[in-house]
Design a protein around this motif. Structure first.
Motif, PDB file in Angstrom:
ATOM      1  N   ALA A   1      11.737   4.244   5.110  1.00 28.07           N
ATOM      2  CA  ALA A   1      12.056   3.364   6.169  1.00 28.07           C
ATOM      3  C   ALA A   1      10.632   3.313   7.269  1.00 28.07           C
ATOM      4  CB  ALA A   1      13.276   3.959   7.061  1.00 28.07           C
ATOM      5  N   ARG A   2      10.732   2.168   7.611  1.00 25.32           N
ATOM      6  CA  ARG A   2       9.337   1.773   8.507  1.00 25.32           C
ATOM      7  C   ARG A   2       7.931   2.547   7.771  1.00 25.32           C
ATOM      8  NH1 ARG A   2      10.714   0.617  14.238  1.00 25.32           N
ATOM      9  NH2 ARG A   2       8.634   1.158  14.584  1.00 25.32           N
ATOM     10  N   ARG A   3       7.849   2.442   6.394  1.00 20.25           N
ATOM     11  CA  ARG A   3       6.874   2.976   5.880  1.00 20.25           C
ATOM     12  C   ARG A   3       6.608   4.236   6.246  1.00 20.25           C
ATOM     13  NH1 ARG A   3       1.476   3.301   5.615  1.00 20.25           N
ATOM     14  NH2 ARG A   3       0.068   2.193   4.089  1.00 20.25           N
ATOM     15  N   ALA A   4       7.559   5.069   6.471  1.00 16.23           N
ATOM     16  CA  ALA A   4       7.561   6.713   6.679  1.00 16.23           C
ATOM     17  C   ALA A   4       7.117   7.496   5.705  1.00 16.23           C
ATOM     18  CB  ALA A   4       8.619   7.190   7.333  1.00 16.23           C
ATOM     19  N   ALA A   5       7.635   7.077   4.460  1.00 16.07           N
ATOM     20  CA  ALA A   5       7.128   7.888   3.165  1.00 16.07           C
ATOM     21  C   ALA A   5       5.762   7.692   2.695  1.00 16.07           C
ATOM     22  CB  ALA A   5       8.093   7.669   2.069  1.00 16.07           C
ATOM     23  N   LEU A   6       5.336   6.418   2.731  1.00 14.75           N
ATOM     24  CA  LEU A   6       4.017   6.192   2.556  1.00 14.75           C
ATOM     25  C   LEU A   6       2.743   6.618   3.372  1.00 14.75           C
ATOM     26  CD1 LEU A   6       3.064   4.731  -0.147  1.00 14.75           C
ATOM     27  CD2 LEU A   6       2.849   2.621   1.422  1.00 14.75           C
ATOM     28  N   GLY A   7       3.403   6.590   4.753  1.00 19.10           N
ATOM     29  CA  GLY A   7       2.495   7.020   5.646  1.00 19.10           C
ATOM     30  C   GLY A   7       2.463   8.842   5.652  1.00 19.10           C
ATOM     31  N   ASN A   8       3.577   9.260   5.334  1.00 23.35           N
ATOM     32  CA  ASN A   8       3.311  10.998   5.231  1.00 23.35           C
ATOM     33  C   ASN A   8       2.446  11.177   3.976  1.00 23.35           C
ATOM     34  OD1 ASN A   8       5.454  11.278   7.047  1.00 23.35           O
ATOM     35  ND2 ASN A   8       6.875  11.442   5.977  1.00 23.35           N
ATOM     36  N   MET A   9       2.632  10.538   2.606  1.00 20.22           N
ATOM     37  CA  MET A   9       1.828  10.702   1.728  1.00 20.22           C
ATOM     38  C   MET A   9       0.272  10.584   2.099  1.00 20.22           C
ATOM     39  SD  MET A   9       3.605   9.598  -1.853  1.00 20.22           S
ATOM     40  CE  MET A   9       4.363   8.020  -1.154  1.00 20.22           C
ATOM     41  N   GLU A  10       0.035   9.402   2.883  1.00 24.08           N
ATOM     42  CA  GLU A  10      -1.403   9.173   3.349  1.00 24.08           C
ATOM     43  C   GLU A  10      -1.738  10.352   4.200  1.00 24.08           C
ATOM     44  OE1 GLU A  10      -1.678   4.331   3.765  1.00 24.08           O
ATOM     45  OE2 GLU A  10      -0.581   5.426   5.245  1.00 24.08           O
ATOM     46  N   GLU A  11      -1.059  10.722   5.114  1.00 24.34           N
ATOM     47  CA  GLU A  11      -1.475  11.945   5.781  1.00 24.34           C
ATOM     48  C   GLU A  11      -1.563  13.231   4.986  1.00 24.34           C
ATOM     49  OE1 GLU A  11       0.266  14.231   9.781  1.00 24.34           O
ATOM     50  OE2 GLU A  11       0.918  12.295   9.306  1.00 24.34           O
ATOM     51  N   GLU A  12      -0.515  13.540   4.211  1.00 20.86           N
ATOM     52  CA  GLU A  12      -0.977  14.771   3.414  1.00 20.86           C
ATOM     53  C   GLU A  12      -2.002  14.898   2.614  1.00 20.86           C
ATOM     54  OE1 GLU A  12       1.634  17.473   0.246  1.00 20.86           O
ATOM     55  OE2 GLU A  12       2.642  15.865   0.938  1.00 20.86           O
ATOM     56  N   TRP A  13      -2.281  13.796   1.853  1.00 15.92           N
ATOM     57  CA  TRP A  13      -3.532  13.636   0.719  1.00 15.92           C
ATOM     58  C   TRP A  13      -4.793  13.033   1.455  1.00 15.92           C
ATOM     59  CZ3 TRP A  13      -2.839  16.413  -3.051  1.00 15.92           C
ATOM     60  CH2 TRP A  13      -1.389  16.858  -3.366  1.00 15.92           C
ATOM     61  N   GLY A  14      -4.785  12.532   2.665  1.00 17.23           N
ATOM     62  CA  GLY A  14      -6.031  11.598   3.238  1.00 17.23           C
ATOM     63  C   GLY A  14      -6.576  10.417   2.620  1.00 17.23           C
ATOM     64  N   THR A  15      -5.397   9.716   2.291  1.00 16.24           N
ATOM     65  CA  THR A  15      -5.410   8.509   1.533  1.00 16.24           C
ATOM     66  C   THR A  15      -5.216   7.399   2.465  1.00 16.24           C
ATOM     67  OG1 THR A  15      -3.486   8.488   0.519  1.00 16.24           O
ATOM     68  CG2 THR A  15      -5.125   9.369  -0.732  1.00 16.24           C
ATOM     69  N   LEU A  16      -5.616   6.074   1.787  1.00 16.20           N
ATOM     70  CA  LEU A  16      -4.969   4.907   2.708  1.00 16.20           C
ATOM     71  C   LEU A  16      -4.407   4.179   1.370  1.00 16.20           C
ATOM     72  CD1 LEU A  16      -5.126   2.504   4.296  1.00 16.20           C
ATOM     73  CD2 LEU A  16      -7.139   1.562   3.240  1.00 16.20           C
ATOM     74  N   MET A  17      -3.068   3.778   1.537  1.00 11.97           N
ATOM     75  CA  MET A  17      -2.323   3.098   0.423  1.00 11.97           C
ATOM     76  C   MET A  17      -1.627   1.970   0.809  1.00 11.97           C
ATOM     77  SD  MET A  17      -0.144   6.314  -1.314  1.00 11.97           S
ATOM     78  CE  MET A  17      -0.307   7.859  -0.230  1.00 11.97           C
ATOM     79  N   PHE A  18      -1.418   0.774   0.099  1.00 12.65           N
ATOM     80  CA  PHE A  18      -0.743  -0.581   0.536  1.00 12.65           C
ATOM     81  C   PHE A  18      -0.597  -1.040  -0.963  1.00 12.65           C
ATOM     82  CE2 PHE A  18      -5.384  -1.551   1.095  1.00 12.65           C
ATOM     83  CZ  PHE A  18      -5.722  -2.325   0.212  1.00 12.65           C
ATOM     84  N   PHE A  19       0.678  -1.923  -0.873  1.00 15.29           N
ATOM     85  CA  PHE A  19       0.971  -2.680  -2.159  1.00 15.29           C
ATOM     86  C   PHE A  19      -0.014  -4.148  -2.038  1.00 15.29           C
ATOM     87  CE2 PHE A  19       4.779  -0.164  -1.741  1.00 15.29           C
ATOM     88  CZ  PHE A  19       4.910   0.259  -3.050  1.00 15.29           C
ATOM     89  N   MET A  20      -0.513  -4.289  -3.163  1.00 15.70           N
ATOM     90  CA  MET A  20      -1.327  -5.360  -3.430  1.00 15.70           C
ATOM     91  C   MET A  20      -0.537  -6.592  -4.116  1.00 15.70           C
ATOM     92  SD  MET A  20      -4.986  -4.116  -4.550  1.00 15.70           S
ATOM     93  CE  MET A  20      -4.553  -3.884  -6.310  1.00 15.70           C
ATOM     94  N   ASN A  21      -0.534  -7.815  -3.535  1.00 17.84           N
ATOM     95  CA  ASN A  21       0.347  -8.753  -4.156  1.00 17.84           C
ATOM     96  C   ASN A  21      -0.695 -10.212  -4.440  1.00 17.84           C
ATOM     97  OD1 ASN A  21       1.732 -10.994  -4.912  1.00 17.84           O
ATOM     98  ND2 ASN A  21       3.523 -10.015  -3.513  1.00 17.84           N
ATOM     99  N   LYS A  22      -1.267 -10.292  -5.571  1.00 20.71           N
ATOM    100  CA  LYS A  22      -2.149 -11.309  -5.907  1.00 20.71           C
ATOM    101  C   LYS A  22      -1.488 -12.451  -5.748  1.00 20.71           C
ATOM    102  CE  LYS A  22      -6.086 -12.482  -8.811  1.00 20.71           C
ATOM    103  NZ  LYS A  22      -6.799 -11.858 -10.090  1.00 20.71           N
ATOM    104  N   GLU A  23      -0.216 -12.665  -6.445  1.00 22.93           N
ATOM    105  CA  GLU A  23       0.430 -13.973  -6.408  1.00 22.93           C
ATOM    106  C   GLU A  23       0.830 -14.610  -5.196  1.00 22.93           C
ATOM    107  OE1 GLU A  23       1.602 -11.311  -8.172  1.00 22.93           O
ATOM    108  OE2 GLU A  23       0.736 -11.796 -10.067  1.00 22.93           O
ATOM    109  N   ALA A  24       1.152 -13.745  -4.111  1.00 19.89           N
ATOM    110  CA  ALA A  24       1.431 -14.204  -2.844  1.00 19.89           C
ATOM    111  C   ALA A  24       0.218 -14.693  -2.367  1.00 19.89           C
ATOM    112  CB  ALA A  24       2.201 -13.107  -1.894  1.00 19.89           C
ATOM    113  N   MET A  25      -0.946 -14.182  -2.430  1.00 21.18           N
ATOM    114  CA  MET A  25      -2.366 -14.441  -1.854  1.00 21.18           C
ATOM    115  C   MET A  25      -2.511 -15.735  -2.428  1.00 21.18           C
ATOM    116  SD  MET A  25      -4.715 -11.293  -1.404  1.00 21.18           S
ATOM    117  CE  MET A  25      -5.800 -12.261  -0.465  1.00 21.18           C
TER     118      MET A  25
END
Length: 138
Positions: A91-115
């Motif tokens: 919800a509101r990117r919370a799980a992804l944000g928690n993983m980024e914080e825990e592991w020191g990463t930047l994460m996002f979904f890539m979408n070539k078709e939409a681009m």
């Protein structure tokens, strides 16, 4: 790198979270003085931090795709089944944000078709039909 007022608050993030995320993921020091972002560290780390910040801002405009991610030493891409994207993101990117914080990463979904003119990304009906999306981890 110089920001407008609204851009600066986004670049800083809640309690400096976005700035800290950029620092941890890139290895560079990222600080803001007035409306300017300053990057410190080895040239390759500063370059990564600037690139990561560019991708964060590009996400505000629409989908982001990193051309040549296969050749990068700082990137891992995971295919996430479409029916799991909501769970991975949270919800509101919370799980992804928690993983980024825990592991020191930047994460996002890539979408070539939409681009490439395919719209803003897949809608929920497309996701329910299967397939996957690429999660980029830096």
């Amino acid at each position: 790198m110089t920001f407008q007022d609204d851009e600066l608050s986004y670049a800083l993030g809640k309690q400096g979270g976005t700035r800290k995320k950029l620092e941890r993921a890139s290895g560079a020091v990222v600080q803001y003085v007035g409306q300017n972002a300053l990057f410190s560290g080895e040239k390759s780390l500063r370059r990564k931090a600037k690139e990561y910040m560019k991708w964060l801002f590009n996400q505000l405009e629409g989908p982001v795709y990193v051309d040549g991610w296969e050749d990068r030493d700082d990137c891992t891409v995971v295919d996430v089944p479409s029916e799991c994207i909501g769970y991975v993101t949270g919800a509101r990117r919370a799980a992804l944000g928690n993983m980024e914080e825990e592991w020191g990463t930047l994460m996002f979904f890539m979408n070539k078709e939409a681009m490439n003119g395919g719209g803003k990304g897949r809608d929920r009906s497309d996701r329910s039909r299967g397939g996957s999306e690429q999660l980029a981890i830096f």
